[in-house]
Design an enzyme around this catalytic site. Sequence first.
Site, PDB file in Angstrom:
ATOM      1  N   GLU A 154      33.688  42.414-124.963  1.00  0.00           N
ATOM      2  CA  GLU A 154      32.826  42.452-123.777  1.00  0.00           C
ATOM      3  C   GLU A 154      31.375  42.088-124.099  1.00  0.00           C
ATOM      4  OE1 GLU A 154      32.529  46.384-122.006  1.00  0.00           O
ATOM      5  OE2 GLU A 154      31.841  45.522-120.114  1.00  0.00           O
ATOM      6  N   ASP A 187      32.076  41.679-117.134  1.00  0.00           N
ATOM      7  CA  ASP A 187      31.552  42.859-116.431  1.00  0.00           C
ATOM      8  C   ASP A 187      30.482  42.363-115.451  1.00  0.00           C
ATOM      9  OD1 ASP A 187      29.797  45.040-115.756  1.00  0.00           O
ATOM     10  OD2 ASP A 187      30.658  46.211-117.397  1.00  0.00           O
ATOM     11  N   HIS A 213      35.214  44.007-115.096  1.00  0.00           N
ATOM     12  CA  HIS A 213      34.627  45.266-114.623  1.00  0.00           C
ATOM     13  C   HIS A 213      33.903  44.998-113.313  1.00  0.00           C
ATOM     14  CE1 HIS A 213      34.772  47.702-118.624  1.00  0.00           C
ATOM     15  NE2 HIS A 213      35.842  47.890-117.866  1.00  0.00           N
ATOM     16  N   ARG A 219      25.031  48.655-110.416  1.00  0.00           N
ATOM     17  CA  ARG A 219      26.162  49.332-111.063  1.00  0.00           C
ATOM     18  C   ARG A 219      26.833  50.373-110.159  1.00  0.00           C
ATOM     19  NH1 ARG A 219      26.645  50.265-117.660  1.00  0.00           N
ATOM     20  NH2 ARG A 219      28.476  48.963-117.735  1.00  0.00           N
ATOM     21  N   GLU A 248      34.259  49.855-113.033  1.00  0.00           N
ATOM     22  CA  GLU A 248      33.407  50.580-113.979  1.00  0.00           C
ATOM     23  C   GLU A 248      32.038  50.675-113.311  1.00  0.00           C
ATOM     24  OE1 GLU A 248      32.926  50.380-118.692  1.00  0.00           O
ATOM     25  OE2 GLU A 248      31.618  48.984-117.627  1.00  0.00           O
TER      26      GLU A 248
HETATM   27  C1  LER Z   1      31.500  49.164-121.352  1.00  0.00           C
HETATM   28  O1  LER Z   1      32.560  48.589-120.662  1.00  0.00           O
HETATM   29  C2  LER Z   1      30.212  48.719-120.817  1.00  0.00           C
HETATM   30  O2  LER Z   1      30.132  47.978-119.875  1.00  0.00           O
HETATM   31  C3  LER Z   1      29.012  49.186-121.468  1.00  0.00           C
HETATM   32  O3  LER Z   1      27.910  49.047-120.642  1.00  0.00           O
HETATM   33  C4  LER Z   1      29.107  50.586-121.992  1.00  0.00           C
HETATM   34  O4  LER Z   1      28.830  50.547-123.326  1.00  0.00           O
HETATM   35 MN    MN Z   2      31.850  47.152-118.827  1.00  0.00          MN
END
Ligand code: LER
Ligand code: MN
Length: 271
Positions: A154, A187, A213, A219, A248
């Site tokens: 990631e 993400d 994500h 967020r 997430e």
């Molecule tokens: C984990 O998936 C993530 O997005 C990070 O910001 C956390 O360490």
């Molecule tokens: Mn993430």
Amino acid sequence: MIKSSTTIALVPQITYGPWIYWHDLEKGMEKASNLGFDAIELFTPASDSLEIAHLEQLLKKFNLELSAVGTGAGKVIHGLTLTDPDPEIREKAIAFISDMITFGAAFGAPAIIGSMQGNVLPGNDREKTLSWLADALEILGEKAAEAGSFLIYEPLNRYETNLMNTLKSGVELLEKLKTKQVKLLADLFHMNIEEADMAESIRSAGSHIGHIHFADSNRKPIGMGHTEMDSIASAIKEINYSHYISAEAFPEPNSDKAAEKTIESFKKYFR
Ligand code: LER
Ligand code: MN
């Protein structure tokens, strides 16, 4: 088919962060199932925090799959990263993630390397640090293959790592590896900070993307920030993405409402 997933955080030391359900596996699973999620993503203290048979039974009971397992507890609890200058710490980090790969693979779920990638620390050489990361991904990618699974790497935003911040840099890293068992995590929160054009980045990374994500610009659950989701959803469909889209996101205004907002947004864009 694109599948929906929501997160459950089960690390007692962590009491707030971007996870939807908290500290009660069965309750979280029951709620996720009632809302119609396909899967859950787990954030556990270690690979042996849950009994395989118990989790298997709950997944069956609630008709859920396991989408992925997070490995961040290795850093948060034990201070491990794959790029620590101390070889003993790097080795322990590899062992921690390796055990997580085995745990996840029992359910067909990949392990995610997010914060466990670490950083180029002050006084350290970037190339050397990146070679430690690449060496670890080679070992762990093959470990995942042996377990019949794959591994997820990631890219994170600049406030969390100085290694890889964009999907493009992630693709370049993966393309240099011998192992083909490592996929990227897109993400949407990190991307909204780092990418010039999120939809275009998704199209360019294409089949390298193995997990998403789902979080808005702040967020919070998608629909609660200013991320322009239409073009992003089109790009995700254009690349024929067929893995999970996993929430997430912060449990705002609370876990139940965050989960409802997430599944509502998921259906709006992907069903
Ligand atoms: C984990 O998936 C993530 O997005 C990070 O910001 C956390 O360490
Ligand atoms: Mn993430």
